[in-house]
Scaffold this motif. Structure first.
Motif, PDB file in Angstrom:
ATOM      1  N   LYS A   2     -73.718  14.385  -8.812  1.00 41.77           N
ATOM      2  CA  LYS A   2     -72.626  13.431  -8.934  1.00 41.77           C
ATOM      3  C   LYS A   2     -72.546  12.938 -10.374  1.00 41.77           C
ATOM      4  O   LYS A   2     -73.556  12.813 -11.063  1.00 41.77           O
ATOM      5  N   ALA A   3     -71.345  12.661 -10.827  1.00 44.58           N
ATOM      6  CA  ALA A   3     -71.139  12.105 -12.161  1.00 44.58           C
ATOM      7  C   ALA A   3     -70.176  10.928 -12.057  1.00 44.58           C
ATOM      8  O   ALA A   3     -69.153  11.013 -11.365  1.00 44.58           O
ATOM      9  N   GLU A 312     -64.436  25.003 -10.027  1.00 40.99           N
ATOM     10  CA  GLU A 312     -64.655  23.576  -9.819  1.00 40.99           C
ATOM     11  C   GLU A 312     -65.644  23.048 -10.845  1.00 40.99           C
ATOM     12  O   GLU A 312     -66.432  23.799 -11.421  1.00 40.99           O
ATOM     13  N   ALA A 313     -65.604  21.738 -11.066  1.00 39.78           N
ATOM     14  CA  ALA A 313     -66.531  21.095 -12.000  1.00 39.78           C
ATOM     15  C   ALA A 313     -66.977  19.752 -11.441  1.00 39.78           C
ATOM     16  O   ALA A 313     -66.177  19.021 -10.850  1.00 39.78           O
ATOM     17  N   ASP A 314     -68.260  19.456 -11.617  1.00 39.37           N
ATOM     18  CA  ASP A 314     -68.778  18.132 -11.266  1.00 39.37           C
ATOM     19  C   ASP A 314     -68.589  17.159 -12.417  1.00 39.37           C
ATOM     20  O   ASP A 314     -68.481  15.943 -12.207  1.00 39.37           O
ATOM     21  N   ALA A 315     -68.573  17.680 -13.647  1.00 38.63           N
ATOM     22  CA  ALA A 315     -68.464  16.828 -14.832  1.00 38.63           C
ATOM     23  C   ALA A 315     -67.870  17.618 -15.989  1.00 38.63           C
ATOM     24  O   ALA A 315     -68.073  18.832 -16.091  1.00 38.63           O
ATOM     25  N   ASN A 341     -57.094  17.051 -16.223  1.00 33.64           N
ATOM     26  CA  ASN A 341     -56.369  17.382 -14.993  1.00 33.64           C
ATOM     27  C   ASN A 341     -56.586  18.826 -14.538  1.00 33.64           C
ATOM     28  O   ASN A 341     -56.352  19.141 -13.369  1.00 33.64           O
ATOM     29  N   VAL A 342     -57.020  19.693 -15.454  1.00 33.76           N
ATOM     30  CA  VAL A 342     -57.270  21.082 -15.068  1.00 33.76           C
ATOM     31  C   VAL A 342     -58.317  21.141 -13.961  1.00 33.76           C
ATOM     32  O   VAL A 342     -58.187  21.900 -12.995  1.00 33.76           O
ATOM     33  N   TRP A 343     -59.390  20.328 -14.090  1.00 31.80           N
ATOM     34  CA  TRP A 343     -60.436  20.296 -13.066  1.00 31.80           C
ATOM     35  C   TRP A 343     -60.421  19.004 -12.249  1.00 31.80           C
ATOM     36  O   TRP A 343     -61.052  18.938 -11.204  1.00 31.80           O
ATOM     37  N   VAL A 374     -66.550  21.493 -22.105  1.00 34.69           N
ATOM     38  CA  VAL A 374     -67.649  22.029 -21.319  1.00 34.69           C
ATOM     39  C   VAL A 374     -67.537  21.535 -19.889  1.00 34.69           C
ATOM     40  O   VAL A 374     -67.359  20.336 -19.656  1.00 34.69           O
ATOM     41  N   ALA A 375     -67.627  22.451 -18.930  1.00 31.35           N
ATOM     42  CA  ALA A 375     -67.589  22.104 -17.512  1.00 31.35           C
ATOM     43  C   ALA A 375     -68.949  22.382 -16.882  1.00 31.35           C
ATOM     44  O   ALA A 375     -69.534  23.449 -17.092  1.00 31.35           O
ATOM     45  N   LEU A 376     -69.452  21.402 -16.118  1.00 30.78           N
ATOM     46  CA  LEU A 376     -70.749  21.518 -15.451  1.00 30.78           C
ATOM     47  C   LEU A 376     -70.558  21.494 -13.937  1.00 30.78           C
ATOM     48  O   LEU A 376     -69.764  20.696 -13.413  1.00 30.78           O
ATOM     49  N   LYS A 377     -71.289  22.345 -13.236  1.00 29.54           N
ATOM     50  CA  LYS A 377     -71.189  22.398 -11.776  1.00 29.54           C
ATOM     51  C   LYS A 377     -72.541  22.832 -11.205  1.00 29.54           C
ATOM     52  O   LYS A 377     -73.059  23.891 -11.554  1.00 29.54           O
ATOM     53  N   GLU A 378     -73.100  21.986 -10.322  1.00 31.24           N
ATOM     54  CA  GLU A 378     -74.358  22.355  -9.691  1.00 31.24           C
ATOM     55  C   GLU A 378     -74.147  23.486  -8.698  1.00 31.24           C
ATOM     56  O   GLU A 378     -73.164  23.494  -7.941  1.00 31.24           O
TER      57      GLU A 378
END
Length: 379
Positions: A2-3, A312-315, A341-343, A374-378
């Motif tokens: 979570k972010a 998808e991205a979490d942050a 808005n992209v993610w 930069v996009a982060l996703k677990e």
């Protein structure tokens, strides 16, 4: 993972926000902290450290959070990421060179994780951008992922800082090393600038100082070629917006050009001091001032990143050159909000003195006047 993002304009208020957002359901382990150089980072770091939250911090030349641009503020992204999935490393240029420090960071990353990615922020190391990328690559391998930005100082040019816990330096290099077997890390370095005119040659330069272009003084070339009118009588070295509006594009074969922004001009020798090295003999073009087309290019490339690599991205973390803010003006908020808005994920970022990242057709390298997302996703 979570972010959550928070912001404030005072130390007192940001501490209240930190305490408000932490709960039994949200116990962050990492804080991305971007703030004005006028704010006391030490107090914030102490508060976060006492809560066992690792700090990855930099001073800025303007901040943004979830699509909104701020000035003189503190923006923080708190993440509840597993501590085993990341490692923070801080080194300072001094006894060891920036390249050697960067190589050491690369080696630490490779020893810690099988497939590391690096988010980096650096202090007043404008001439060292390429050395940072080359050092990390030397230590970790040629296919390594590197994104980040050089810290700012509200355009005072007095010395931006990076910080973590009880360490800080205007010559510091701070890395957040991420295990990509656990966390997806994808990004894009994009600018949208259009070239203008014929190709020219850098006929004399040293490091980040350009003396002549096509055997003519660099400053005079820009003034005459672009019709810029500027009063240079105020001092020997002057801050100029010429580079913000008319950055140089270094041309390369089969890959996107890399941007170089003139941060200072010297009226004595008519040279330009750029926010990154400009090799002698390099082929360059000037750039047109930006318009909506530039923003559309940035959004298009972010959408391609989403479609091809990370749905998808979490942050989201964004590093955007202060020169973009100077040249884009009110359009800058449009770019930042559309990128988020992209993610549609939580986002923090700041205006930098240089950016690290990979363009659509290039390699990981040092940029100016560029937006790095930069996009982060677990996993």
């Amino acid at each position: 993972m979570k972010a959550k993002t928070i912001k404030a304009y005072s130390i007192k208020d940001i501490i209240k926000e930190i305490n408000r957002i932490i709960s039994n359901d949200f116990k962050p382990t990492l804080a991305i902290v971007f703030l004005s150089i006028t704010k006391d980072w030490k107090v914030i770091s102490d508060v976060l450290d006492k809560k066992d939250i690792v700090v990855f911090g930099a001073t800025t030349s303007g901040e943004f959070i979830d699509g909104d641009i701020e000035e003189g503020s503190i923006v923080i992204m708190l993440l509840d990421i597993n501590p085993e999935y990341f490692k923070s490393v801080f080194l300072e240029t001094g006894t060891e060179t920036t390249f050697e420090n960067a190589k050491q960071i690369g080696l630490i990353g490779k020893e810690t994780f099988k497939n590391p990615a690096f988010l980096i922020v650096s202090g007043w190391l404008t001439e060292e951008g390429e050395n940072i990328v080359e050092g990390i690559t030397e230590g970790s391998g040629k296919d390594v992922t590197i994104f980040g930005g050089m810290a700012g100082d509200d355009l005072s040019l007095s010395g931006p800082m990076v910080f973590t816990k009880d360490k800080s330096s205007d010559k510091g290099l701070l890395a957040l090393i991420i295990d990509t077997d656990k966390i997806e890390v994808n990004g894009i370095a994009t600018c949208g600038w259009k070239p203008i005119g014929t190709t020219k040659t850098i006929t004399k330069s040293k490091g980040n100082i350009v003396y002549t272009i096509d055997n003519k003084p660099a400053l005079d070339m820009i003034i005459k070629y672009l019709g810029v009118d500027y009063n240079f009588d105020s001092g020997k070295e002057i801050v100029t917006q010429i580079g913000a509006y008319y950055p140089l594009q270094l041309e390369r074969e089969n890959v996107a050009p890399v941007m170089r922004t003139a941060m200072l001009a010297n009226r004595e020798d008519r040279s330009l001091i750029c926010a990154g090295n400009v090799p002698q003999g390099a082929k360059v073009k000037f750039s047109l001032p930006p318009d909506f087309d530039a923003i559309e290019t940035v959004i298009e490339e972010c959408n391609e990143l989403k479609d091809e690599h990370q749905q998808e991205a979490d942050a989201l973390i964004m590093f955007s050159c202060i020169s973009r803010h100077l040249s884009f003006g009110i359009l800058m908020s449009e770019e930042i909000s559309q990128v988020q808005n992209v993610w549609n994920a939580p986002m923090v970022g700041f205006f930098t003195y240089g950016e690290f990242g990979k363009s659509k057709t290039g390699k990981h390298e040092f940029h100016n006047n560029t937006c790095c997302l930069v996009a982060l996703k677990e996993k």
